[in-house]
Design a protein around this motif. Structure first.
Motif, PDB file in Angstrom:
ATOM      1  N   ASN A 204       0.824  -1.216   0.000  1.00 51.59           N
ATOM      2  CA  ASN A 204       0.000   0.000   0.000  1.00 51.59           C
ATOM      3  C   ASN A 204       0.861   1.270   0.000  1.00 51.59           C
ATOM      4  OD1 ASN A 204      -2.565  -1.120  -0.157  1.00 51.59           O
ATOM      5  ND2 ASN A 204      -2.682  -1.455   2.062  1.00 51.59           N
ATOM      6  N   LEU A 205       2.019   1.184   0.659  1.00 52.88           N
ATOM      7  CA  LEU A 205       2.935   2.319   0.639  1.00 52.88           C
ATOM      8  C   LEU A 205       3.404   2.606  -0.786  1.00 52.88           C
ATOM      9  CD1 LEU A 205       4.540   4.454   2.210  1.00 52.88           C
ATOM     10  CD2 LEU A 205       6.343   2.722   2.541  1.00 52.88           C
ATOM     11  N   ASP A 206       3.721   1.541  -1.518  1.00 57.06           N
ATOM     12  CA  ASP A 206       4.103   1.710  -2.926  1.00 57.06           C
ATOM     13  C   ASP A 206       2.941   2.268  -3.732  1.00 57.06           C
ATOM     14  OD1 ASP A 206       6.616   0.782  -2.424  1.00 57.06           O
ATOM     15  OD2 ASP A 206       6.240  -1.272  -3.148  1.00 57.06           O
ATOM     16  N   GLN A 207       1.752   1.751  -3.475  1.00 62.10           N
ATOM     17  CA  GLN A 207       0.572   2.239  -4.191  1.00 62.10           C
ATOM     18  C   GLN A 207       0.357   3.738  -3.924  1.00 62.10           C
ATOM     19  OE1 GLN A 207       0.079  -0.314  -6.456  1.00 62.10           O
ATOM     20  NE2 GLN A 207      -2.130   0.036  -6.174  1.00 62.10           N
ATOM     21  N   ARG A 208       0.552   4.112  -2.649  1.00 60.53           N
ATOM     22  CA  ARG A 208       0.371   5.508  -2.278  1.00 60.53           C
ATOM     23  C   ARG A 208       1.391   6.394  -2.998  1.00 60.53           C
ATOM     24  NH1 ARG A 208       1.433   5.347   3.174  1.00 60.53           N
ATOM     25  NH2 ARG A 208      -0.272   3.823   3.259  1.00 60.53           N
ATOM     26  N   THR A 209       2.635   5.893  -3.091  1.00 51.76           N
ATOM     27  CA  THR A 209       3.686   6.652  -3.770  1.00 51.76           C
ATOM     28  C   THR A 209       3.354   6.839  -5.244  1.00 51.76           C
ATOM     29  OG1 THR A 209       5.328   5.743  -2.234  1.00 51.76           O
ATOM     30  CG2 THR A 209       6.159   6.721  -4.267  1.00 51.76           C
ATOM     31  N   LYS A 210       2.768   5.784  -5.849  1.00 49.30           N
ATOM     32  CA  LYS A 210       2.407   5.844  -7.268  1.00 49.30           C
ATOM     33  C   LYS A 210       1.031   6.489  -7.496  1.00 49.30           C
ATOM     34  CE  LYS A 210       4.904   1.509  -8.105  1.00 49.30           C
ATOM     35  NZ  LYS A 210       4.766   0.077  -8.498  1.00 49.30           N
ATOM     36  N   LYS A 211       0.417   6.921  -6.384  1.00 51.27           N
ATOM     37  CA  LYS A 211      -0.915   7.508  -6.448  1.00 51.27           C
ATOM     38  C   LYS A 211      -1.921   6.531  -7.043  1.00 51.27           C
ATOM     39  CE  LYS A 211       0.798  12.257  -6.724  1.00 51.27           C
ATOM     40  NZ  LYS A 211       0.784  13.552  -7.469  1.00 51.27           N
ATOM     41  N   GLN A 212      -1.750   5.252  -6.626  1.00 54.66           N
ATOM     42  CA  GLN A 212      -2.657   4.188  -7.022  1.00 54.66           C
ATOM     43  C   GLN A 212      -3.516   3.799  -5.819  1.00 54.66           C
ATOM     44  OE1 GLN A 212      -2.929   2.895 -10.144  1.00 54.66           O
ATOM     45  NE2 GLN A 212      -1.386   4.375 -10.840  1.00 54.66           N
ATOM     46  N   PRO A 213      -4.677   3.204  -6.077  1.00 56.23           N
ATOM     47  CA  PRO A 213      -5.570   2.853  -4.962  1.00 56.23           C
ATOM     48  C   PRO A 213      -4.950   1.817  -4.026  1.00 56.23           C
ATOM     49  CG  PRO A 213      -6.350   1.887  -7.011  1.00 56.23           C
ATOM     50  CD  PRO A 213      -5.260   2.844  -7.387  1.00 56.23           C
ATOM     51  N   GLU A 214      -5.194   2.019  -2.706  1.00 53.60           N
ATOM     52  CA  GLU A 214      -4.744   1.050  -1.712  1.00 53.60           C
ATOM     53  C   GLU A 214      -5.847   0.014  -1.488  1.00 53.60           C
ATOM     54  OE1 GLU A 214      -3.040   2.872   1.798  1.00 53.60           O
ATOM     55  OE2 GLU A 214      -2.720   4.737   0.678  1.00 53.60           O
ATOM     56  N   ILE A 215      -5.452  -1.115  -0.906  1.00 57.35           N
ATOM     57  CA  ILE A 215      -6.424  -2.202  -0.717  1.00 57.35           C
ATOM     58  C   ILE A 215      -6.387  -2.694   0.718  1.00 57.35           C
ATOM     59  CG2 ILE A 215      -6.299  -2.972  -3.118  1.00 57.35           C
ATOM     60  CD1 ILE A 215      -4.457  -5.236  -2.184  1.00 57.35           C
ATOM     61  N   GLU A 216      -7.455  -3.371   1.099  1.00 60.84           N
ATOM     62  CA  GLU A 216      -7.518  -4.106   2.349  1.00 60.84           C
ATOM     63  C   GLU A 216      -7.848  -5.556   2.039  1.00 60.84           C
ATOM     64  OE1 GLU A 216     -10.295  -2.380   5.016  1.00 60.84           O
ATOM     65  OE2 GLU A 216      -9.122  -0.554   5.365  1.00 60.84           O
ATOM     66  N   ILE A 217      -7.429  -6.438   2.915  1.00 56.78           N
ATOM     67  CA  ILE A 217      -7.699  -7.862   2.702  1.00 56.78           C
ATOM     68  C   ILE A 217      -8.340  -8.453   3.936  1.00 56.78           C
ATOM     69  CG2 ILE A 217      -5.759  -8.096   1.092  1.00 56.78           C
ATOM     70  CD1 ILE A 217      -4.223  -9.505   3.349  1.00 56.78           C
ATOM     71  N   GLY A 218      -9.005  -9.570   3.727  1.00 57.97           N
ATOM     72  CA  GLY A 218      -9.536 -10.340   4.833  1.00 57.97           C
ATOM     73  C   GLY A 218      -8.752 -11.629   4.962  1.00 57.97           C
ATOM     74  N   LEU A 219      -8.593 -12.130   6.178  1.00 59.15           N
ATOM     75  CA  LEU A 219      -7.851 -13.359   6.441  1.00 59.15           C
ATOM     76  C   LEU A 219      -8.644 -14.221   7.398  1.00 59.15           C
ATOM     77  CD1 LEU A 219      -4.310 -11.803   6.889  1.00 59.15           C
ATOM     78  CD2 LEU A 219      -4.876 -13.518   5.171  1.00 59.15           C
ATOM     79  N   GLY A 220      -8.863 -15.482   7.004  1.00 60.70           N
ATOM     80  CA  GLY A 220      -9.544 -16.437   7.869  1.00 60.70           C
ATOM     81  C   GLY A 220      -8.739 -17.714   7.968  1.00 60.70           C
ATOM     82  N   LEU A 221      -8.635 -18.306   9.157  1.00 57.26           N
ATOM     83  CA  LEU A 221      -7.847 -19.517   9.393  1.00 57.26           C
ATOM     84  C   LEU A 221      -8.681 -20.540  10.139  1.00 57.26           C
ATOM     85  CD1 LEU A 221      -4.389 -18.171  10.661  1.00 57.26           C
ATOM     86  CD2 LEU A 221      -4.856 -19.189   8.446  1.00 57.26           C
ATOM     87  N   HIS A 222      -8.437 -21.797   9.786  1.00 56.40           N
ATOM     88  CA  HIS A 222      -9.032 -22.870  10.569  1.00 56.40           C
ATOM     89  C   HIS A 222      -8.189 -24.124  10.400  1.00 56.40           C
ATOM     90  CE1 HIS A 222     -11.924 -24.888  12.983  1.00 56.40           C
ATOM     91  NE2 HIS A 222     -12.266 -25.752  12.035  1.00 56.40           N
ATOM     92  N   ALA A 223      -8.143 -24.959  11.452  1.00 56.49           N
ATOM     93  CA  ALA A 223      -7.365 -26.196  11.440  1.00 56.49           C
ATOM     94  C   ALA A 223      -8.256 -27.361  11.803  1.00 56.49           C
ATOM     95  CB  ALA A 223      -6.193 -26.099  12.415  1.00 56.49           C
ATOM     96  N   ASP A 224      -8.084 -28.468  11.043  1.00 59.41           N
ATOM     97  CA  ASP A 224      -8.876 -29.664  11.324  1.00 59.41           C
ATOM     98  C   ASP A 224      -8.366 -30.780  10.416  1.00 59.41           C
ATOM     99  OD1 ASP A 224     -10.744 -31.344  12.388  1.00 59.41           O
ATOM    100  OD2 ASP A 224     -12.447 -30.014  12.028  1.00 59.41           O
ATOM    101  N   VAL A 225      -8.982 -31.972  10.554  1.00 55.25           N
ATOM    102  CA  VAL A 225      -8.660 -33.090   9.658  1.00 55.25           C
ATOM    103  C   VAL A 225      -9.291 -32.809   8.303  1.00 55.25           C
ATOM    104  CG1 VAL A 225      -8.922 -35.550   9.228  1.00 55.25           C
ATOM    105  CG2 VAL A 225      -8.501 -34.717  11.554  1.00 55.25           C
ATOM    106  N   MET A 226      -8.489 -32.918   7.267  1.00 51.61           N
ATOM    107  CA  MET A 226      -8.985 -32.626   5.921  1.00 51.61           C
ATOM    108  C   MET A 226      -8.572 -33.741   4.970  1.00 51.61           C
ATOM    109  SD  MET A 226      -8.051 -28.578   5.701  1.00 51.61           S
ATOM    110  CE  MET A 226      -8.188 -27.528   7.173  1.00 51.61           C
ATOM    111  N   ALA A 227      -9.402 -33.928   3.945  1.00 49.10           N
ATOM    112  CA  ALA A 227      -9.103 -34.901   2.889  1.00 49.10           C
ATOM    113  C   ALA A 227      -8.465 -34.156   1.730  1.00 49.10           C
ATOM    114  CB  ALA A 227     -10.381 -35.604   2.439  1.00 49.10           C
ATOM    115  N   LEU A 228      -7.205 -34.534   1.431  1.00 51.92           N
ATOM    116  CA  LEU A 228      -6.455 -33.880   0.365  1.00 51.92           C
ATOM    117  C   LEU A 228      -6.243 -34.880  -0.759  1.00 51.92           C
ATOM    118  CD1 LEU A 228      -3.362 -31.643   0.801  1.00 51.92           C
ATOM    119  CD2 LEU A 228      -3.092 -33.738  -0.495  1.00 51.92           C
ATOM    120  N   GLY A 229      -6.543 -34.503  -2.010  1.00 48.99           N
ATOM    121  CA  GLY A 229      -6.397 -35.449  -3.107  1.00 48.99           C
ATOM    122  C   GLY A 229      -6.713 -34.842  -4.450  1.00 48.99           C
TER     123      GLY A 229
END
Length: 681
Positions: A518-543
């Protein structure tokens, strides 16, 4: 197969004349070895010894040039016996100095016995005047004697009842004891060296074939090496008889004849597999048929009978040589790979084969040179193999680099960690339906309001923007032991097989990197962004899922859907990492992150509510410091809200917002409480 020194007499060397060889002017020390060739006295159908020669009333002898066969069939048929006598005149100085002389005695058909100066010094087999008592044998050797006088008589008894021709193939070689011993050692060393080279090359090529059965040419060449080895040990110096005294003469001759008739067959197979497009299949089959027919006759009939096929077999060999030379010439003209080296080596081999044929017929007085010619051919093969190895190594190196590049390219689509989790080494090993269950932590990340942002960008600009952002985020995931399972538009789904802590650390690192972005975006006068982050842990089937024409890797579990829902809550609770409160229990005791409870939330698609936590470690300091300041007030507000003390919660959240109006979570909960306390009618 005599392959040491060649023994044709020099132009000035004395030769026997009418049964006498005058060596009175010959100095062995200066002039060297001497072959006892020339005119010998021949007594047909007599087996003379020194006593008989001195006292027996002998008929007038015939004059026979040696080496030579019996060429007087009307007087002496092939199956007969005779004695050869030569008188050798030595200088008196040789007798006075008691010089020890040596002689190398070689072949005569089918048995012979040699007396020198009255002593029986050498014998091959048992000489007899009938086939029943004769025992044929070929076994060259060296003998030593000290001349008693200046006149020495050499007697050679020869009988032949087992071969197509009779006579002396190779006359004795004469010299000092040291000269004869040295020549014998050099000859045997040369034979053993060539034999060893042939056997090693033959075994090597045969073993290579069984390691890689597609290369049949190596098998044929290996068999040719073994065939030539059979001929070496059964002819010339007759190593078989040196190693195994009394070895069967019959079997040794079969070895010799089989080498003649099978050599062209397997040589033809060798050339055919190298250059099949240059060789007629019909001619190739005819060559194999003729060679195997000759071989069958050699195996089925006694050597005395099959020996009559030697000249037809030698003619067959000569024809095959011309044919194979033509094939190699065509291959060379067409610039087939390796044809030049093969042609050069084969020309040398062909010349030595022709020499051996002429020498066996006593047309030329050289020696058996086939092993030398074949060794030259092997040398050309070694050069060719070296070039092929270098070419193959370069190709393998190129393929390895291409494969490495391909694997790197594949790893961009199917992460290496995914393959490791499936217990697969290569992408080629992955099959549809492969799956494994294990504990994983899944991370979801999404850009807030990217749809609105992309509306002011062209498609190209959207892709460039996303790739610039993802290029900074992706490494942070890998640095913490995770890998990106898939991209969903502007969203990321990443998996962490090691620990939940590594997933949280990666999410925090992503937020730090987002601040720099975002600092780079601000320097270039480009729009800044926000993100969302979600985490969870459990037994999973991978394949893998899909169908044979198209499949993909994925993770299937309720935990994946839950993590996605948690990430979406960032829209209302603001930046940070949304996790279930119980997820913190999975962390080591000495690990903690700045976090706050955000209450029990009923997530879409789930019946029960979940106690959630917002980890705000990693968000910009301007936000995290305000959350820290309000944290005690916040906790009291959440407690009141969870206890349904809405009035108290209302007042406390109002205080939180008075200090930090940008706290989305506080705003959201304050509105929720307001709606419950003061519903709009």
């Amino acid at each position: 197969m005599s392959i040491g020194l060649l023994y044709p007499a020099a132009a000035s060397s004395p030769k026997a004349v009418a049964g006498v060889l005058d060596l009175r002017a010959w100095d062995f020390e200066e002039d060297g070895l001497l072959s006892l060739e020339g005119e010998w006295s021949m007594y047909r159908k007599l087996l003379l010894d020194p006593a008989m020669l001195a006292s027996f009333n002998l008929p007038d002898p015939l004059v026979q040039s040696l080496p030579g066969y019996w060429k007087i069939p009307d007087v002496l048929p092939a199956h007969s016996y005779a004695s050869y006598v030569l008188t050798v005149l030595f200088p008196e100085s040789l007798i006075d100095n008691n010089v020890i002389l040596g002689s190398r005695c070689s072949d005569a058909t089918s048995a012979c016995k040699v007396w020198i100066d009255g002593q029986p010094l050498f014998s091959n087999g048992v000489v007899a005047d009938n086939a029943q008592e004769e025992k044929p044998e070929f076994r060259p050797d060296i003998v030593f004697f000290t001349p008693k006088s200046s006149t020495v008589t050499v007697i050679i008894q020869v009988s032949n009842h087992n071969y197509r021709t009779g006579g002396v193939w190779s006359v004795p070689l004469l010299g000092t004891a040291d000269q004869i011993s040295g020549e014998w050692n050099r000859s045997m060393q040369a034979v053993l060296f060539l034999l060893g080279a042939l056997i090693i090359m033959g075994i090597n090529q045969v073993c290579l074939f069984f390691s890689r059965r597609k290369e049949r040419s190596g098998l044929w060449f290996g068999i040719v090496c073994i065939i030539i080895s059979m001929r070496i040990i059964s002819t010339g110096d007759c190593l078989l008889n040196q190693w195994i005294p009394g070895f069967s003469w019959e079997i040794a001759r079969k070895f010799e004849f089989l080498a003649i008739c099978l050599g062209p067959v397997f040589f033809g197979l060798f050339i055919h597999d190298l250059f099949p497009q240059c060789m007629s299949r019909l001619v190739h089959r005819i060559n194999c048929t003729i060679g195997f027919v000759f071989a069958a006759i050699v195996l089925l009939f006694p050597a005395g009978i099959s020996s009559y096929l030697v000249i037809p077999m030698e003619l067959y060999v000569a024809i095959v040589i011309l044919w194979l030379l033509t094939i190699l010439g065509i291959a060379f003209y067409r610039k087939e790979r390796g044809s030049g080296w093969l042609l050069a080596g084969f020309i040398i081999l062909a010349l030595t084969v022709v020499n051996d044929i002429l020498f066996s017929q006593l047309i030329v007085g050289s020696a058996y040179l086939l092993p030398i010619g074949f060794f030259a051919f092997i040398a050309s093969q070694v050069v060719l193999l070296a070039r092929k190895f270098t070419f193959g190594f370069n190709q393998s190196e190129l393929f390895a680099l291409e494969l490495e590049s391909t694997n790197k390219s594949f790893s961009r689509f199917v992460p290496t960690q995914f393959l490791q989790l499936l217990n697969r080494e290569k992408i080629m090993d992955v099959e549809l339906g492969d799956q494994i269950e294990r504990n994983l932590t899944v991370l979801f990340s999404d850009i807030r309001q990217f749809t609105t942002l992309s509306e002011i960008m062209s498609p190209k600009e959207s892709f460039m923007f996303l790739n610039t952002y993802l290029n900074r985020i992706g490494p942070k995931i890998r640095e913490h032991g995770g890998f990106i399972d898939k991209y969903v538009g502007d969203g990321i789904m990443a998996l962490f097989p090691e620990s939940t802590k590594s997933a949280i650390d990666a999410a925090i690192a992503i937020q730090h990197e987002l601040s720099l972005f975002n600092l780079d975006q601000r320097t270039k006068k480009q729009p800044e962004i926000e993100i969302g982050l979600g985490l969870h842990a459990d037994v999973m089937a991978l394949g893998t899922i899909g169908e044979q024409g198209r499949m993909d890797t994925t993770v299937i579990a309720d935990a994946v859907n839950l993590a996605s829902r948690l990430e979406s809550l960032c829209k209302v609770y603001g930046p940070g990492i949304i996790v279930l409160e119980k997820l913190l229990d999975l962390l080591p005791e000495d690990v903690s992150y700045r976090h706050r409870r955000i209450g029990t939330v009923k997530i879409k698609g789930k019946k029960n509510g979940y106690s959630l936590v917002q980890i705000y470690e990693g968000i910009p300091a301007s936000r995290s410091e305000k959350i820290d300041t309000n944290l005690e007030l916040w906790n009291r507000a959440i407690d009141a809200y969870e206890s349904d003390d809405l009035s108290t919660a209302y007042d406390l959240f109002e205080e939180v917002l008075e200090y930090d109006q940008e706290d989305l979570a506080a705003n959201y909960l304050f509105i929720q409480i307001s709606n419950e306390l003061y519903p709009v009618l």
